[in-house]
Design a protein around this motif. Structure first.
Motif, mmCIF file in Angstrom:
data_model
loop_
_atom_site.group_PDB
_atom_site.id
_atom_site.type_symbol
_atom_site.label_atom_id
_atom_site.label_comp_id
_atom_site.label_asym_id
_atom_site.label_seq_id
_atom_site.Cartn_x
_atom_site.Cartn_y
_atom_site.Cartn_z
ATOM 1 N N PHE A 1 0.762 -1.216 0.229
ATOM 2 C CA PHE A 1 0.133 -0.023 -0.125
ATOM 3 C C PHE A 1 1.056 1.496 -0.030
ATOM 4 C CE2 PHE A 1 -2.571 3.417 1.616
ATOM 5 C CZ PHE A 1 -3.935 3.273 1.139
ATOM 6 N N GLY A 2 1.927 1.224 0.927
ATOM 7 C CA GLY A 2 2.710 2.459 1.027
ATOM 8 C C GLY A 2 3.507 2.739 -0.407
ATOM 9 N N ILE A 3 4.011 1.720 -0.893
ATOM 10 C CA ILE A 3 4.947 1.987 -2.214
ATOM 11 C C ILE A 3 3.874 2.279 -3.254
ATOM 12 C CG2 ILE A 3 6.920 0.674 -1.606
ATOM 13 C CD1 ILE A 3 6.100 -1.598 -3.151
ATOM 14 N N GLY A 4 2.716 1.847 -3.374
ATOM 15 C CA GLY A 4 1.713 2.146 -4.427
ATOM 16 C C GLY A 4 1.347 3.570 -4.237
ATOM 17 N N ALA A 5 0.996 3.889 -2.905
ATOM 18 C CA ALA A 5 0.683 5.441 -2.626
ATOM 19 C C ALA A 5 1.868 6.422 -3.253
ATOM 20 C CB ALA A 5 0.444 5.718 -1.076
ATOM 21 N N ILE A 6 3.011 6.185 -2.945
ATOM 22 C CA ILE A 6 4.196 6.988 -3.252
ATOM 23 C C ILE A 6 4.268 7.018 -5.049
ATOM 24 C CG2 ILE A 6 6.618 7.014 -3.348
ATOM 25 C CD1 ILE A 6 6.906 5.696 -0.722
ATOM 26 N N ALA A 7 3.773 5.815 -5.516
ATOM 27 C CA ALA A 7 3.749 5.867 -7.119
ATOM 28 C C ALA A 7 2.868 6.602 -7.311
ATOM 29 C CB ALA A 7 3.805 4.424 -7.445
ATOM 30 N N GLY A 8 1.693 6.892 -6.675
ATOM 31 C CA GLY A 8 0.520 7.816 -7.120
ATOM 32 C C GLY A 8 0.813 9.150 -6.739
ATOM 33 N N VAL A 9 1.722 9.587 -5.970
ATOM 34 C CA VAL A 9 1.949 11.022 -5.415
ATOM 35 C C VAL A 9 2.807 11.446 -6.897
ATOM 36 C CG1 VAL A 9 3.385 12.563 -4.212
ATOM 37 C CG2 VAL A 9 1.773 10.677 -3.125
ATOM 38 N N ILE A 10 3.870 10.604 -7.301
ATOM 39 C CA ILE A 10 4.850 10.902 -8.165
ATOM 40 C C ILE A 10 3.894 11.063 -9.573
ATOM 41 C CG2 ILE A 10 6.925 10.223 -9.600
ATOM 42 C CD1 ILE A 10 7.863 9.081 -7.068
ATOM 43 N N THR A 11 3.166 10.271 -9.919
ATOM 44 C CA THR A 11 2.315 10.213 -10.926
ATOM 45 C C THR A 11 1.527 11.434 -10.993
ATOM 46 O OG1 THR A 11 2.147 7.773 -11.089
ATOM 47 C CG2 THR A 11 0.540 8.959 -12.526
ATOM 48 N N VAL A 12 0.984 12.099 -10.057
ATOM 49 C CA VAL A 12 -0.043 13.156 -10.075
ATOM 50 C C VAL A 12 0.838 14.519 -10.714
ATOM 51 C CG1 VAL A 12 -1.385 14.797 -8.733
ATOM 52 C CG2 VAL A 12 -1.635 12.432 -8.280
ATOM 53 N N TYR A 13 1.613 14.741 -10.122
ATOM 54 C CA TYR A 13 2.225 15.902 -10.393
ATOM 55 C C TYR A 13 3.162 16.007 -11.854
ATOM 56 C CZ TYR A 13 0.999 17.689 -6.009
ATOM 57 O OH TYR A 13 0.208 18.133 -4.877
ATOM 58 N N THR A 14 3.338 14.818 -12.388
ATOM 59 C CA THR A 14 4.242 14.642 -13.396
ATOM 60 C C THR A 14 3.135 14.688 -14.692
ATOM 61 O OG1 THR A 14 4.310 12.287 -13.307
ATOM 62 C CG2 THR A 14 6.297 13.656 -12.560
ATOM 63 N N THR A 15 1.912 14.284 -14.471
ATOM 64 C CA THR A 15 1.065 13.753 -15.632
ATOM 65 C C THR A 15 0.012 14.922 -15.639
ATOM 66 O OG1 THR A 15 -0.079 12.326 -14.338
ATOM 67 C CG2 THR A 15 1.428 11.568 -15.841
ATOM 68 N N MET A 16 -0.258 15.867 -14.453
ATOM 69 C CA MET A 16 -1.677 16.735 -14.301
ATOM 70 C C MET A 16 -1.836 17.343 -15.422
ATOM 71 S SD MET A 16 -3.878 16.749 -11.850
ATOM 72 C CE MET A 16 -5.179 17.260 -12.218
ATOM 73 N N PRO A 17 -1.065 18.077 -16.229
ATOM 74 C CA PRO A 17 -1.211 18.875 -17.515
ATOM 75 C C PRO A 17 -2.169 18.092 -18.399
ATOM 76 C CG PRO A 17 0.931 19.526 -16.480
ATOM 77 C CD PRO A 17 0.443 18.351 -15.600
ATOM 78 N N LEU A 18 -1.624 16.960 -18.739
ATOM 79 C CA LEU A 18 -2.306 15.981 -19.854
ATOM 80 C C LEU A 18 -3.853 15.850 -19.072
ATOM 81 C CD1 LEU A 18 0.549 13.577 -20.411
ATOM 82 C CD2 LEU A 18 -0.215 15.281 -21.937
ATOM 83 N N ASP A 19 -3.899 15.620 -17.766
ATOM 84 C CA ASP A 19 -5.170 15.351 -17.258
ATOM 85 C C ASP A 19 -6.093 16.276 -17.344
ATOM 86 O OD1 ASP A 19 -6.863 13.213 -15.578
ATOM 87 O OD2 ASP A 19 -7.240 14.924 -14.620
ATOM 88 N N VAL A 20 -5.860 17.807 -17.127
ATOM 89 C CA VAL A 20 -6.585 18.648 -17.421
ATOM 90 C C VAL A 20 -6.858 19.064 -18.917
ATOM 91 C CG1 VAL A 20 -6.552 21.396 -17.333
ATOM 92 C CG2 VAL A 20 -5.468 20.075 -15.475
#
Length: 306
Positions: free
Chosen positions: A216-235
């Motif tokens: 769960f912990g490493i999955g959550a860390i992967a999620g945090v990094i994913t958000v900030y690197t891909t947010m412009p594409l999501d918008v």
């Protein structure tokens, strides 16, 4: 990265689908809030959404929606996302395993870079087969709910109406940014997850499964990094899937330019907070449920390692 046992396709599809359905149901309110924030119109600093109602932030969206429309309203579009997330998670894990198998070196190992490439391929595959139509329908259902007189009466009616009005292309709106986002999402998420997972496994006795709390912990860390690197594409993806996107944007570049010009560079991270909340939980839930389902399947029907 050490060589890993290749799971049968049915196992990865089943475990991925169950993990995706569980995750999307638990975290949907954050997805609803994120989409509402991204659908808001206006110039730099503006906070007015398409229907003319001002939202002050994520909490205000939840409170205002529940107060005026009832708690069920924050689950608008849930059925589309649950079906889509279950399908895309199944496809994602299946495709990742297939790409990772193809990218193994002569020693049967997959390096960190190869895991990133496998994740990229898995993300683009799920985007093309599943994510684009379900995300488009979900976004249009939420956007339609903002109007004074909503025209869609649920998932089936909404889907039928969209296809009738726009053809099949109507549910494939924004396919390019969706493929870019999903490819980047999976590349980052699987790359980070695989690297951290292998690091933890190297410190455990051979054959010892990684504890669920660590997963769960490493999955959550992967999620945090994913958000900030891909947010412009999501918008950009959300903007291009809105009800009026066909009239407003000439393509992904035109959409990105208009967002930048009208709303400012920080608008490319609009909705980052609820998306961060979702992906922290999502990463932990998906990988944990996936690993637990795989273990349960092996316990019920053991297979010989390949």
């Amino acid at each position: 990265m050490a060589a890993k046992r290749k799971e049968p396709p049915l196992y990865t599809l089943t475990a991925g689908a169950i993990a995706g359905a569980v995750e999307s149901t638990i975290t949907y309110p954050t997805e609803f809030v994120k989409t509402q924030l991204q659908l808001q119109d206006g110039v730099k600093g503006g906070k007015v959404k398409a229907g003319g109602v001002a939202f002050k932030g994520p909490v205000d969206i939840l409170v205002s929606t529940v107060r005026t429309q009832g708690i069920a309203a924050i689950y608008t579009g849930l059925s589309a996302l649950v079906i889509g997330t279950a399908a895309k998670a199944g496809v994602r894990f299946f495709a990742f395993d297939q790409f990772r198998d193809l990218l193994k070196d002569s020693e049967g190992k997959t390096t960190g870079v190869r895991s990133v490439l496998a994740g990229l391929g898995a993300g683009m595959t799920e985007a093309l087969l599943v994510v684009t139509p379900t995300e488009t329908i979900k976004t249009k259902l939420i956007h339609d709910g903002n109007s004074a007189n909503p025209q869609y009466r649920g998932l089936v009616h909404g889907t039928r109406s969209i296809i009738k009005a726009e053809g099949l292309g109507g549910i494939y709106r924004g396919v390019v940014p969706v493929m870019a986002r999903q490819g980047a999402n999976s590349a980052v998420r699987f790359g980070v997850y695989s690297s951290l997972n292998d690091l933890i496994k190297s410190r455990l006795a051979p054959g010892t499964p990684v504890p669920a709390a660590y997963t769960f912990g490493i999955g959550a860390i992967a999620g945090v990094i994913t958000v900030y690197t891909t947010m412009p594409l999501d918008v950009v993806k959300t903007k291009m899937q809105a009800l009026n996107a066909k009239q407003l944007y000439g393509g992904i570049v035109d959409c990105a330019w208009k967002v930048f010009k009208n709303e400012g560079v920080l608008s490319f991270w609009k909705g980052a907070t609820p998306r961060l909340a979702r992906l922290i939980m999502s990463g932990g839930i998906v990988f944990t449920v996936y690993e637990q389902v795989i273990q349960a399947i092996h316990s019920a029907a053991p297979i010989t390692s390949s």
